[in-house]
Design a protein around this motif. Structure first.
Motif, PDB file in Angstrom:
ATOM      1  N   ASN A  15       0.827  -1.222   0.000  1.00 16.39           N
ATOM      2  CA  ASN A  15       0.000   0.000   0.000  1.00 16.39           C
ATOM      3  C   ASN A  15       0.856   1.265   0.000  1.00 16.39           C
ATOM      4  O   ASN A  15       0.525   2.236  -0.678  1.00 16.39           O
ATOM      5  N   SER A  16       1.962   1.247   0.742  1.00 14.39           N
ATOM      6  CA  SER A  16       2.878   2.399   0.705  1.00 14.39           C
ATOM      7  C   SER A  16       3.419   2.586  -0.708  1.00 14.39           C
ATOM      8  O   SER A  16       3.518   3.709  -1.211  1.00 14.39           O
ATOM      9  N   ARG A  17       3.779   1.484  -1.342  1.00 13.06           N
ATOM     10  CA  ARG A  17       4.315   1.562  -2.715  1.00 13.06           C
ATOM     11  C   ARG A  17       3.327   2.215  -3.651  1.00 13.06           C
ATOM     12  O   ARG A  17       3.672   3.101  -4.429  1.00 13.06           O
ATOM     13  N   LYS A  18       2.079   1.767  -3.581  1.00 14.05           N
ATOM     14  CA  LYS A  18       1.035   2.320  -4.461  1.00 14.05           C
ATOM     15  C   LYS A  18       0.847   3.810  -4.202  1.00 14.05           C
ATOM     16  O   LYS A  18       0.764   4.618  -5.127  1.00 14.05           O
ATOM     17  N   GLU A  59       1.556   7.094  -6.782  1.00 16.57           N
ATOM     18  CA  GLU A  59       0.521   8.086  -7.073  1.00 16.57           C
ATOM     19  C   GLU A  59       0.949   9.468  -6.565  1.00 16.57           C
ATOM     20  O   GLU A  59       0.767  10.470  -7.253  1.00 16.57           O
ATOM     21  N   ALA A  60       1.538   9.507  -5.382  1.00 16.30           N
ATOM     22  CA  ALA A  60       1.937  10.791  -4.787  1.00 16.30           C
ATOM     23  C   ALA A  60       2.957  11.503  -5.664  1.00 16.30           C
ATOM     24  O   ALA A  60       2.973  12.736  -5.741  1.00 16.30           O
ATOM     25  N   GLN A  61       3.787  10.729  -6.354  1.00 18.52           N
ATOM     26  CA  GLN A  61       4.812  11.355  -7.189  1.00 18.52           C
ATOM     27  C   GLN A  61       4.222  12.072  -8.403  1.00 18.52           C
ATOM     28  O   GLN A  61       4.892  12.869  -9.039  1.00 18.52           O
ATOM     29  N   PRO A  90       9.282   5.023   0.840  1.00 13.34           N
ATOM     30  CA  PRO A  90       8.930   5.633   2.121  1.00 13.34           C
ATOM     31  C   PRO A  90       7.607   5.067   2.629  1.00 13.34           C
ATOM     32  O   PRO A  90       6.722   4.747   1.841  1.00 13.34           O
ATOM     33  N   LEU A  91       7.500   4.935   3.926  1.00  9.34           N
ATOM     34  CA  LEU A  91       6.280   4.392   4.520  1.00  9.34           C
ATOM     35  C   LEU A  91       5.258   5.501   4.650  1.00  9.34           C
ATOM     36  O   LEU A  91       5.580   6.609   5.064  1.00  9.34           O
ATOM     37  N   PHE A  92       4.021   5.191   4.286  1.00  5.05           N
ATOM     38  CA  PHE A  92       2.927   6.127   4.510  1.00  5.05           C
ATOM     39  C   PHE A  92       2.309   5.776   5.864  1.00  5.05           C
ATOM     40  O   PHE A  92       1.891   4.649   6.084  1.00  5.05           O
ATOM     41  N   ILE A  93       2.287   6.763   6.724  1.00  2.71           N
ATOM     42  CA  ILE A  93       1.914   6.530   8.120  1.00  2.71           C
ATOM     43  C   ILE A  93       0.440   6.868   8.332  1.00  2.71           C
ATOM     44  O   ILE A  93      -0.062   7.867   7.800  1.00  2.71           O
ATOM     45  N   PHE A 115       2.360   3.404  12.892  1.00  3.61           N
ATOM     46  CA  PHE A 115       1.729   2.334  12.125  1.00  3.61           C
ATOM     47  C   PHE A 115       1.576   2.817  10.688  1.00  3.61           C
ATOM     48  O   PHE A 115       1.196   3.967  10.464  1.00  3.61           O
ATOM     49  N   ASP A 116       1.876   1.939   9.727  1.00  6.17           N
ATOM     50  CA  ASP A 116       1.784   2.360   8.329  1.00  6.17           C
ATOM     51  C   ASP A 116       0.539   1.798   7.649  1.00  6.17           C
ATOM     52  O   ASP A 116      -0.225   1.035   8.260  1.00  6.17           O
ATOM     53  N   VAL A 117       0.350   2.182   6.379  1.00  7.23           N
ATOM     54  CA  VAL A 117      -0.867   1.801   5.647  1.00  7.23           C
ATOM     55  C   VAL A 117      -0.934   0.313   5.328  1.00  7.23           C
ATOM     56  O   VAL A 117      -1.956  -0.177   4.862  1.00  7.23           O
ATOM     57  N   ASP A 118       0.168  -0.419   5.567  1.00  6.99           N
ATOM     58  CA  ASP A 118       0.133  -1.870   5.370  1.00  6.99           C
ATOM     59  C   ASP A 118      -0.031  -2.620   6.685  1.00  6.99           C
ATOM     60  O   ASP A 118       0.082  -3.846   6.721  1.00  6.99           O
TER      61      ASP A 118
END
Ligand SMILES: *Cc1c(COP(=O)(O)O)cnc(C)c1O
Length: 429
Positions: A5-8, A12-14, A35-38, A47-50
């Motif tokens: 989920n962080s990868r996805k 998209e964020a880029q 980078p981890l999306f928190i 805690f991250d999105v995964d």
């Protein structure tokens, strides 16, 4: 570790945010990877999105000295938000926090709240220039003071040459007014004063450098800066955006017993909301509008939510057991790492000041930018990713400090030492 989920999100964020982030170090460029999306933080954990959980040693790069979602801060914020989020008019909260800061650091006879550390240093320099009627400022190589034009400057080769912009978009004419000296080298500063005896408005310094990794000042360095600036009629500006309420409740200036003319603050005084401040001697501060001719303003400056988070954070910090507890946890971590590394015969240097700590992959302890930048960053990247796999969120750059908070338990520290041992052992092979 699953980072799908962080990868996805990063992909998209880029498309919408340069590099997928709003501040460069978050992109993991120095260490590679995603980078981890928190989603959430609680105490010492994020805690991250995964659904991965980590012990966090970034702590938002310093503000969260109480840890994430501290109940006292959260409760106060809930109450504050119901009263309205901003008025563009004075509130008692600003007075309360100003009193608390001034009591902790008496050199700040008066202060002005802004919205970030960058704004604080930028405004302090404007004020120093106005007060002295001089244009030049001295900073140190590897010292970070936010991203104002005049501070994104690096040394040319040798002291005799001109300083150079450290970013595209910074006019060379700005860079020329910023002189750069090596950290911990007061002789170099003395030479700059001899060369420009009546042109230097201020020397700005991190009293404990923490943006090239942690590099403490050597004995006498800060005293020399105090003496030189006084002798030449320049101002001494302590950038305590990190060290304020971190080195001690009274900041690094309290620890070293030095009274700067101006101090810049940020991070902890906002308790996790956007705040900066600059302050100092009354006669200097009264030059700021509306009492004086130096213009500086802000729509959201002194924001009631930010003031509330700052007040609650300082209240929680102003207890006798707090700093000894932080120190104890940090010493435990330092000792554990040092012992592990020496048992493995690994050449690393643990540089610590209060609850700030950097593991340098260097042969000798760094004293300045040059010695810090000799570090083995490839090895650090492996170390970083090894820790991540162990459930530890360490700063994603060799040249940053790890931040220990009051929420880090003995058990967290013990686990971290063991994990670091496993990762370092893996690096040997
Ligand atoms: C973080 C930092 C700044 C900049 O603060 P921002 O709030 O990021 O603008 C300035 N000086 C030092 C020493 C810092 O660590």
């Amino acid at each position: 570790m699953n980072l799908e989920n962080s990868r996805k999100l990063f992909q998209e964020a880029q498309r919408y945010l340069p590099g997928g982030v709003d501040s460069p170090v978050r992109a993991f460029k120095a260490v590679g990877g995603t980078p981890l999306f928190i989603t959430r933080g609680e105490g010492s954990r994020i805690f991250d999105v995964d659904g991965n959980e980590f012990i966090d040693y970034v702590c938002s790069w310093g503000p969260l000295i109480l840890g994430h979602s501290h109940p006292q801060v959260v409760e106060a914020l809930k109450h504050a938000v119901e009263q309205g989020t901003t008025f563009g008019a004075p509130t008692e909260l600003e007075l309360t926090l100003a009193r608390m800061v001034s009591a902790a650091m008496p050199s700040l006879e008066m202060l002005r709240f802004v919205n970030s550390g960058t704004e604080a240093t930028m405004s302090a320099l404007r004020l120093a220039r106005a007060f002295t009627g001089r244009d030049k400022v001295v900073k140190f190589a590897g010292g970070y003071h936010g991203h104002a034009d005049g501070l994104l400057v690096k040394a040319g080769s040798g002291l005799a040459t001109l300083s150079l912009p450290d970013s595209l978009g910074v006019p060379a004419s700005y860079a020329r007014n910023t002189l750069v000296a090596p950290y911990n080298n007061s002789e170099a500063v003395a030479q700059l004063f001899q060369r420009y005896p009546s042109e230097i408005a201020a020397v700005i310094v991190e009293p404990v450098a923490a943006n090239m990794g942690v590099v403490p000042p050597q004995p006498g360095f800060l005293d020399d800066l105090r003496r030189l600036t006084s002798d030449y009629g320049a101002l001494l500006i302590f950038d305590e955006v990190i060290t304020g309420f971190r080195a001690a409740y009274g900041g690094a200036q309290g620890v070293f017993g030095i009274t700067p003319d101006l101090t810049c603050l940020g991070k902890i005084i906002g308790g996790g909301l956007p705040v900066g401040a600059y302050g100092g001697k009354r006669e200097i501060m009264e030059m700021i509008a509306p009492t004086g001719p130096v213009y500086q303003a802000g729509t959201l400056s002194g924001n009631p939510l930010a003031m509330t988070a700052g007040i609650e954070t300082l209240k929680a910090l102003n207890q006798p057991e707090v700093y000894p507890r932080l120190e104890k946890a940090a010493v435990q971590l330092e000792k554990g790492i040092v012992e592990t590394a020496s048992s493995l015969n690994l050449k690393i240097n643990v540089s610590r000041f209060a609850s700030l700590l950097t593991i340098f992959f260097t042969a000798t302890p760094p004293v300045d930018y040059e010695s810090a930048f000799g570090a083995d960053t490839a090895l650090f990247s492996k170390f970083f990713h090894g820790l991540l796999a162990e459930g530890i969120y360490w700063p994603p750059s060799q040249f940053e400090a790890a931040f220990i908070s009051l929420a880090h338990t003995d058990e967290d520290i013990r686990y971290t030492i063991e994990a670091i041992g496993r990762v370092l052992k893996g690096l040997q092979n």
